[in-house]
Design a protein around this motif. Structure first.
Motif, PDB file in Angstrom:
ATOM      1  N   ILE A   1       0.674  -1.186  -0.037  1.00 51.03           N
ATOM      2  CA  ILE A   1       0.062  -0.040   0.105  1.00 51.03           C
ATOM      3  C   ILE A   1       0.795   1.333   0.136  1.00 51.03           C
ATOM      4  CG2 ILE A   1      -1.942  -1.259   1.091  1.00 51.03           C
ATOM      5  CD1 ILE A   1      -1.125  -0.031   3.769  1.00 51.03           C
ATOM      6  N   PRO A   2       0.399   2.230  -0.363  1.00 49.39           N
ATOM      7  CA  PRO A   2       0.938   3.519  -0.512  1.00 49.39           C
ATOM      8  C   PRO A   2       1.473   4.189   0.873  1.00 49.39           C
ATOM      9  CG  PRO A   2      -1.194   4.195  -0.829  1.00 49.39           C
ATOM     10  CD  PRO A   2      -1.081   2.782  -0.512  1.00 49.39           C
ATOM     11  N   ILE A   3       2.380   3.509   1.494  1.00 46.07           N
ATOM     12  CA  ILE A   3       3.251   3.905   2.791  1.00 46.07           C
ATOM     13  C   ILE A   3       4.543   4.221   2.370  1.00 46.07           C
ATOM     14  CG2 ILE A   3       4.065   3.355   5.126  1.00 46.07           C
ATOM     15  CD1 ILE A   3       1.595   1.613   5.518  1.00 46.07           C
ATOM     16  N   ASN A   4       5.011   5.623   2.761  1.00 48.00           N
ATOM     17  CA  ASN A   4       6.238   5.932   2.573  1.00 48.00           C
ATOM     18  C   ASN A   4       7.256   5.494   3.241  1.00 48.00           C
ATOM     19  OD1 ASN A   4       9.163   7.334   2.446  1.00 48.00           O
ATOM     20  ND2 ASN A   4       8.056   9.201   1.653  1.00 48.00           N
ATOM     21  N   PRO A   5       8.141   4.449   3.010  1.00 45.85           N
ATOM     22  CA  PRO A   5       9.097   3.988   4.040  1.00 45.85           C
ATOM     23  C   PRO A   5       9.823   4.690   5.132  1.00 45.85           C
ATOM     24  CG  PRO A   5       9.812   3.244   1.861  1.00 45.85           C
ATOM     25  CD  PRO A   5       8.615   3.927   1.825  1.00 45.85           C
ATOM     26  N   ALA A   6      10.244   6.080   4.265  1.00 46.35           N
ATOM     27  CA  ALA A   6      11.162   6.854   4.751  1.00 46.35           C
ATOM     28  C   ALA A   6      10.417   7.356   6.282  1.00 46.35           C
ATOM     29  CB  ALA A   6      11.785   8.050   4.068  1.00 46.35           C
ATOM     30  N   ASP A   7       9.372   7.723   6.362  1.00 47.51           N
ATOM     31  CA  ASP A   7       8.740   8.461   7.336  1.00 47.51           C
ATOM     32  C   ASP A   7       7.550   7.603   8.074  1.00 47.51           C
ATOM     33  OD1 ASP A   7       6.653   8.982   5.510  1.00 47.51           O
ATOM     34  OD2 ASP A   7       6.964  11.117   5.134  1.00 47.51           O
ATOM     35  N   GLY A   8       7.169   6.428   7.310  1.00 51.10           N
ATOM     36  CA  GLY A   8       6.045   5.686   7.786  1.00 51.10           C
ATOM     37  C   GLY A   8       4.665   6.212   7.388  1.00 51.10           C
ATOM     38  N   LEU A   9       4.607   7.496   6.808  1.00 54.37           N
ATOM     39  CA  LEU A   9       3.383   8.078   6.373  1.00 54.37           C
ATOM     40  C   LEU A   9       2.690   7.543   5.164  1.00 54.37           C
ATOM     41  CD1 LEU A   9       4.247  11.904   7.482  1.00 54.37           C
ATOM     42  CD2 LEU A   9       3.000   9.908   8.896  1.00 54.37           C
ATOM     43  N   LEU A  10       1.159   7.587   5.320  1.00 57.71           N
ATOM     44  CA  LEU A  10       0.642   7.386   4.108  1.00 57.71           C
ATOM     45  C   LEU A  10       0.707   8.498   2.857  1.00 57.71           C
ATOM     46  CD1 LEU A  10      -2.833   5.903   5.528  1.00 57.71           C
ATOM     47  CD2 LEU A  10      -1.114   4.552   4.046  1.00 57.71           C
ATOM     48  N   VAL A  11       0.741   7.909   1.595  1.00 57.39           N
ATOM     49  CA  VAL A  11       0.632   9.125   0.430  1.00 57.39           C
ATOM     50  C   VAL A  11      -0.779   8.819   0.357  1.00 57.39           C
ATOM     51  CG1 VAL A  11       1.217   9.170  -1.781  1.00 57.39           C
ATOM     52  CG2 VAL A  11       2.837   8.512  -0.162  1.00 57.39           C
ATOM     53  N   SER A  12      -1.590   9.853   0.351  1.00 59.10           N
ATOM     54  CA  SER A  12      -2.920   9.899   0.005  1.00 59.10           C
ATOM     55  C   SER A  12      -3.341  11.214  -0.801  1.00 59.10           C
ATOM     56  CB  SER A  12      -3.717   9.759   1.303  1.00 59.10           C
ATOM     57  OG  SER A  12      -3.337  10.830   2.188  1.00 59.10           O
ATOM     58  N   GLY A  13      -4.516  11.237  -1.280  1.00 63.01           N
ATOM     59  CA  GLY A  13      -5.233  12.403  -2.021  1.00 63.01           C
ATOM     60  C   GLY A  13      -4.901  12.421  -3.380  1.00 63.01           C
ATOM     61  N   ASP A  14      -4.024  11.718  -3.936  1.00 60.72           N
ATOM     62  CA  ASP A  14      -3.790  11.578  -5.594  1.00 60.72           C
ATOM     63  C   ASP A  14      -3.564  10.122  -5.802  1.00 60.72           C
ATOM     64  OD1 ASP A  14      -2.438  11.535  -7.794  1.00 60.72           O
ATOM     65  OD2 ASP A  14      -1.994  13.491  -7.865  1.00 60.72           O
ATOM     66  N   ILE A  15      -4.477   9.574  -6.560  1.00 59.90           N
ATOM     67  CA  ILE A  15      -4.210   7.993  -6.907  1.00 59.90           C
ATOM     68  C   ILE A  15      -3.083   7.688  -7.480  1.00 59.90           C
ATOM     69  CG2 ILE A  15      -5.740   8.047  -8.853  1.00 59.90           C
ATOM     70  CD1 ILE A  15      -5.482   5.405  -6.156  1.00 59.90           C
ATOM     71  N   LYS A  16      -2.759   8.831  -8.357  1.00 59.89           N
ATOM     72  CA  LYS A  16      -1.403   8.314  -9.193  1.00 59.89           C
ATOM     73  C   LYS A  16      -0.196   8.521  -8.102  1.00 59.89           C
ATOM     74  CE  LYS A  16      -2.953  10.010 -13.706  1.00 59.89           C
ATOM     75  NZ  LYS A  16      -2.491  10.836 -14.902  1.00 59.89           N
ATOM     76  N   ALA A  17      -0.249   9.340  -7.240  1.00 59.23           N
ATOM     77  CA  ALA A  17       0.902   9.307  -6.509  1.00 59.23           C
ATOM     78  C   ALA A  17       0.811   8.213  -5.278  1.00 59.23           C
ATOM     79  CB  ALA A  17       0.726  10.677  -5.338  1.00 59.23           C
TER      80      ALA A  17
ATOM     81  N   GLU B   1      -5.001  -9.404 -12.522  1.00 58.43           N
ATOM     82  CA  GLU B   1      -6.540  -8.974 -12.291  1.00 58.43           C
ATOM     83  C   GLU B   1      -6.571  -7.880 -11.568  1.00 58.43           C
ATOM     84  OE1 GLU B   1      -5.782 -12.399 -11.333  1.00 58.43           O
ATOM     85  OE2 GLU B   1      -5.186 -11.852  -9.250  1.00 58.43           O
ATOM     86  N   THR B   2      -7.608  -6.949 -11.632  1.00 56.40           N
ATOM     87  CA  THR B   2      -7.831  -5.909 -10.958  1.00 56.40           C
ATOM     88  C   THR B   2      -9.236  -5.779 -10.466  1.00 56.40           C
ATOM     89  OG1 THR B   2      -6.187  -4.296 -12.330  1.00 56.40           O
ATOM     90  CG2 THR B   2      -8.171  -3.208 -11.009  1.00 56.40           C
ATOM     91  N   VAL B   3      -9.324  -5.616  -9.138  1.00 55.87           N
ATOM     92  CA  VAL B   3     -10.598  -5.972  -8.518  1.00 55.87           C
ATOM     93  C   VAL B   3     -11.013  -4.719  -7.533  1.00 55.87           C
ATOM     94  CG1 VAL B   3     -10.831  -8.557  -8.735  1.00 55.87           C
ATOM     95  CG2 VAL B   3      -9.783  -7.392  -6.486  1.00 55.87           C
ATOM     96  N   ALA B   4     -12.146  -4.133  -7.455  1.00 57.99           N
ATOM     97  CA  ALA B   4     -12.470  -3.586  -6.279  1.00 57.99           C
ATOM     98  C   ALA B   4     -13.058  -4.104  -5.176  1.00 57.99           C
ATOM     99  CB  ALA B   4     -13.851  -2.546  -6.914  1.00 57.99           C
TER     100      ALA B   4
ATOM    101  N   ASP C   1      -6.384   5.860 -13.977  1.00 60.38           N
ATOM    102  CA  ASP C   1      -5.221   6.427 -13.621  1.00 60.38           C
ATOM    103  C   ASP C   1      -4.170   5.401 -12.820  1.00 60.38           C
ATOM    104  OD1 ASP C   1      -6.005   9.000 -14.110  1.00 60.38           O
ATOM    105  OD2 ASP C   1      -7.041   9.471 -12.147  1.00 60.38           O
ATOM    106  N   VAL C   2      -4.874   4.419 -12.071  1.00 55.91           N
ATOM    107  CA  VAL C   2      -3.754   3.445 -11.812  1.00 55.91           C
ATOM    108  C   VAL C   2      -3.216   2.562 -12.751  1.00 55.91           C
ATOM    109  CG1 VAL C   2      -3.905   1.003 -10.253  1.00 55.91           C
ATOM    110  CG2 VAL C   2      -5.027   3.214  -9.634  1.00 55.91           C
ATOM    111  N   ASN C   3      -3.968   2.329 -13.800  1.00 56.81           N
ATOM    112  CA  ASN C   3      -3.432   1.437 -15.032  1.00 56.81           C
ATOM    113  C   ASN C   3      -2.361   2.168 -15.744  1.00 56.81           C
ATOM    114  OD1 ASN C   3      -3.813  -1.033 -16.500  1.00 56.81           O
ATOM    115  ND2 ASN C   3      -4.651   0.228 -18.000  1.00 56.81           N
ATOM    116  N   GLU C   4      -2.430   3.591 -15.857  1.00 60.60           N
ATOM    117  CA  GLU C   4      -1.398   4.351 -16.366  1.00 60.60           C
ATOM    118  C   GLU C   4      -0.110   4.389 -15.716  1.00 60.60           C
ATOM    119  OE1 GLU C   4      -0.584   9.157 -17.002  1.00 60.60           O
ATOM    120  OE2 GLU C   4      -2.882   8.676 -17.271  1.00 60.60           O
ATOM    121  N   VAL C   5      -0.296   4.658 -14.364  1.00 61.37           N
ATOM    122  CA  VAL C   5       0.785   4.604 -13.713  1.00 61.37           C
ATOM    123  C   VAL C   5       1.621   3.204 -13.691  1.00 61.37           C
ATOM    124  CG1 VAL C   5       1.726   4.898 -11.129  1.00 61.37           C
ATOM    125  CG2 VAL C   5       0.185   6.557 -12.274  1.00 61.37           C
TER     126      VAL C   5
END
Length: 128
Positions: free
Chosen positions: A34-50, A105-108, A88-92
């Motif tokens: 999941i989008p956790i930055n290992p440097a600071d342990g914080l979630l990257v959120s607010g932008d699905i591409k990021a 596979e991609t599932v919701a 957006d996820v597919n593009e990244v």
């Protein structure tokens, strides 16, 4: 069967009874990232591409620890909080591969750890 645990400090530490990855039978099984930055342990959120980039960077760090790359990936599973995020996820996601894409596979799903929007797991072949 012999298995080898592969973890790295360059990806988020497991938050439960699992490892970042396990090498066995010529394959590397990478736990969902999941989008956790290992440097600071914080979630990257607010932008699905990021968020997707961070999840893929976490996987890249695990692959590197195993001396592998995205060229070795044979199977991917992507979990999304909403299929409206797919484009957006597919593009990244696609930008991390040079062609010869893995099976996928991609599932919701109803919910993901820590309320994130994306989680990605992969299986890589050690023998490619």
């Amino acid at each position: 069967m012999h298995k080898q645990i592969i973890n790295t400090t360059n990806a988020p530490a497991p938050i439960g009874p699992y490892n970042q990855s396990v090498k066995a039978a010529g394959l590397l099984f990478i736990s969902g990232q999941i989008p956790i930055n290992p440097a600071d342990g914080l979630l990257v959120s607010g932008d699905i591409k990021a968020e997707t980039h961070q999840s893929m960077q976490n996987i890249a760090a695990i692959l590197a620890e195993a001396k592998l790359s995205f060229d070795h990936v044979v199977k991917t599973t992507i979990f999304l909080s909403d299929m409206a995020l797919f484009t957006d996820v597919n593009e990244v996601y696609g930008s991390y591969f040079k062609g010869d894409y893995p099976a996928r596979e991609t599932v919701a799903v109803k919910g993901l750890p820590k309320g994130v929007n994306v989680e990605i797991s992969m299986i890589a072949s050690i023998e490619i």
